[in-house]
Design an enzyme around this catalytic site. Structure first.
Site, PDB file in Angstrom:
ATOM      1  CG  ASP A  58      -1.979   1.142   1.222  1.00 27.36           C
ATOM      2  OD1 ASP A  58      -1.466   2.250   0.737  1.00 27.36           O
ATOM      3  OD2 ASP A  58      -3.063   0.828   1.902  1.00 27.36           O
ATOM      4  CG  PHE A  80       0.265   5.253 -12.986  1.00 27.60           C
ATOM      5  CD1 PHE A  80      -0.337   6.249 -13.939  1.00 27.60           C
ATOM      6  CD2 PHE A  80       1.565   5.016 -12.878  1.00 27.60           C
ATOM      7  CE1 PHE A  80       0.356   6.484 -15.074  1.00 27.60           C
ATOM      8  CE2 PHE A  80       2.263   5.229 -14.049  1.00 27.60           C
ATOM      9  CZ  PHE A  80       1.895   5.924 -15.029  1.00 27.60           C
ATOM     10  CB  SER A 124      -8.204  13.939 -13.918  1.00 29.23           C
ATOM     11  OG  SER A 124      -9.274  13.987 -14.442  1.00 29.23           O
ATOM     12  CE1 TYR A 149     -10.022   9.985  -9.620  1.00 31.98           C
ATOM     13  CE2 TYR A 149     -11.174  11.204 -11.121  1.00 31.98           C
ATOM     14  CZ  TYR A 149     -10.286  10.506 -10.857  1.00 31.98           C
ATOM     15  OH  TYR A 149      -9.067  10.546 -11.995  1.00 31.98           O
ATOM     16  CE  LYS A 153      -6.392  11.535  -9.770  1.00 28.62           C
ATOM     17  NZ  LYS A 153      -5.444  10.431  -9.668  1.00 28.62           N
ATOM     18  NE  ARG A 312     -21.554  10.039 -16.558  1.00 28.62           N
ATOM     19  CZ  ARG A 312     -20.524   9.143 -16.824  1.00 28.62           C
ATOM     20  NH1 ARG A 312     -20.345   8.153 -16.441  1.00 28.62           N
ATOM     21  NH2 ARG A 312     -19.535   9.817 -17.478  1.00 28.62           N
TER      22      ARG A 312
END
Ligand code: NAD
Ligand code: UD1
Length: 358
Positions: A58, A80, A124, A149, A153, A312
């Protein structure tokens, strides 16, 4: 160059491992297999014919990461490792903040203690938020994210940028006073490259590695692939009433091997330079959902069934990169188009209908 890829058994990491070895660099991978398996690395070794050092760990476990980094002492870390499912992050924000933020903080602490200075980070296009108008340039203000999420970032970019700034200031101060760096002081200024990916899709042309989402895919291309191979009945297109030529959203789909080659250039750049650079990795050309469905149908030889559904929540209408900075700074640009993307995605999916399991 010696590179260490955290999350290197995942989709983008495994393709980057191939590109790194192809470029003549050494690769070590650290992964806890939260969303991947060791099989991906076995296949990387098969493609490249080279050994990849694989550590199951981890990245938030500092003791373990200190051991691994002391063994490897990489010239560059490519970070990553992270959780990446937008919907899941809304339901499990604590797990997302804990995992994504902790892995980055742990790496920064280890790097400072060991005098490691170069890191490339997987960010992202989601950090551009909803209010910027494409093509997005790197100097556009970061926007409001629509989910945890995205915020992870956003925050990790900020943490890395602040650490790079502090490391430079500390090194300047130590130099001016002639003092040695202590255990918790930066021994050299950090070099940080923040890569903002657009929509990574496709697979290595061998068909041996590719995207292997667990459960029902959230993203367009794996969903289309699974419909094409018969694992799912049809695709639901999320809205056809957007202000675009065919009414569906447009995105900048980038072949994962182009993206992987961008990481090779970014790591080489990080080793040569200091400070923080933010760089888009995209093609600069948008395609609509329906254009992707049609292109995939051409690649697999039959139409992909779809129906039109509701929008969405959280989707932006348009997102594509201004890809000029990557060209100017890294000397890199995407070279593969949507037909190659769909050909390679189909090659992977049709040869591995259940992903790495079969
Ligand atoms: P992925 O899930 O396939 O790969 C991430 C890898 O990190 C997995 O192998 C997972 O097991 C590993 N991991 C997660 N937490 C870990 C931990 N604490 N310690 C060790 N390993 C851990 O995802 P991907 O698509 O390859 O994405 C790679 C990175 O790029 C992620 O940070 C993701 O957020 C970012 N990104 C992806 C996309 C995309 O569309 N795929 C777009 C923008 C940014
Ligand atoms: C999504 C995430 C983004 C993340 C990226 C990783 C959201 C809101 N955004 O981006 O934060 O960085 O994945 O790749 O989730 N589509 C369909 N039907 C489907 C799936 C998708 O029509 O079953 C459409 C979407 O509405 C969108 C396009 O396809 O217009 C691409 O979707 P997707 O692959 O999920 O990527 P993004 O939404 O761009």
């Amino acid at each position: 160059m010696k590179t260490l890829l955290t999350g290197g058994a995942g989709y983008i990491g495994s393709h980057t491992a191939v590109a790194m070895v192809d470029a003549g660099h050494d690769v070590a991978v650290v992964d806890n297999f939260a969303n991947s398996s060791a099989e991906a690395i076995a296949r990387v070794e098969k493609i490249t014919g080279k050994k990849v050092a694989l550590y199951e760990a981890d990245v938030a476990d500092k003791e373990r990461m200190m051991e691994i980094l002391k063994t490897e002492m990489p010239d560059c870390i490519i970070h990553f490792a992270g959780l990446k499912a937008v919907g899941e992050s809304v339901a499990m924000p604590v797990e997302y903040y804990r995992n994504n933020i902790d892995t980055t903080l742990t790496l920064l602490e280890c790097m400072r203690e060991l005098g490691l200075t170069n890191i490339v980070f997987s960010s992202s296009a989601t950090v551009y938020g909803e209010d910027n108008v494409p093509p997005f340039t790197e100097d556009a203000p970061k926007g409001m994210c629509t989910n945890p999420y995205g915020w992870t970032k956003w925050m990790q970019e900020q943490m890395l940028t602040d650490a790079a700034k502090a490391s430079k200031a500390e090194c300047d101060r130590l130099k001016a006073t002639g003092k040695e760096a202590g255990a918790n002081e930066w021994k050299a200024p950090l070099s940080v490259v923040l890569l903002r990916y657009f929509n990574p899709v496709g697979a290595h042309e061998s068909g041996l590695i590719g995207e292997d989402p667990q459960g029902i895919p959230n993203n367009l291309m794996p969903y289309i692939s699974q419909v094409a191979v018969g694992r799912r009945d049809h695709l639901t297109v999320f809205g056809d009433d957007y202000d675009t030529p065919d009414g569906t959203c447009r995105r900048d789909y980038i072949h994962v091997m182009d993206l992987a080659e961008g990481h090779v250039k970014a790591a080489e750049y990080a080793v040569e330079n200091k400070g923080t650079e933010v760089i888009n990795l995209g093609t600069g050309s948008p395609y609509s959902v329906l254009e992707m469905v049609e292109a995939f149908g051409r690649a697999c030889g039959h139409a992909v069934a779809y129906e039109i559904g509701a929008r969405r929540a959280g989707d932006v209408q348009d997102s594509w990169a201004d890809a000029e900075k990557a060209k100017a700074v890294l000397g890199w640009q995407a070279s593969r188009g949507i037909d190659e993307i769909c050909r390679d995605a189909w090659n992977w999916q049709s040869h591995n209908p259940q992903g790495y399991k079969k």
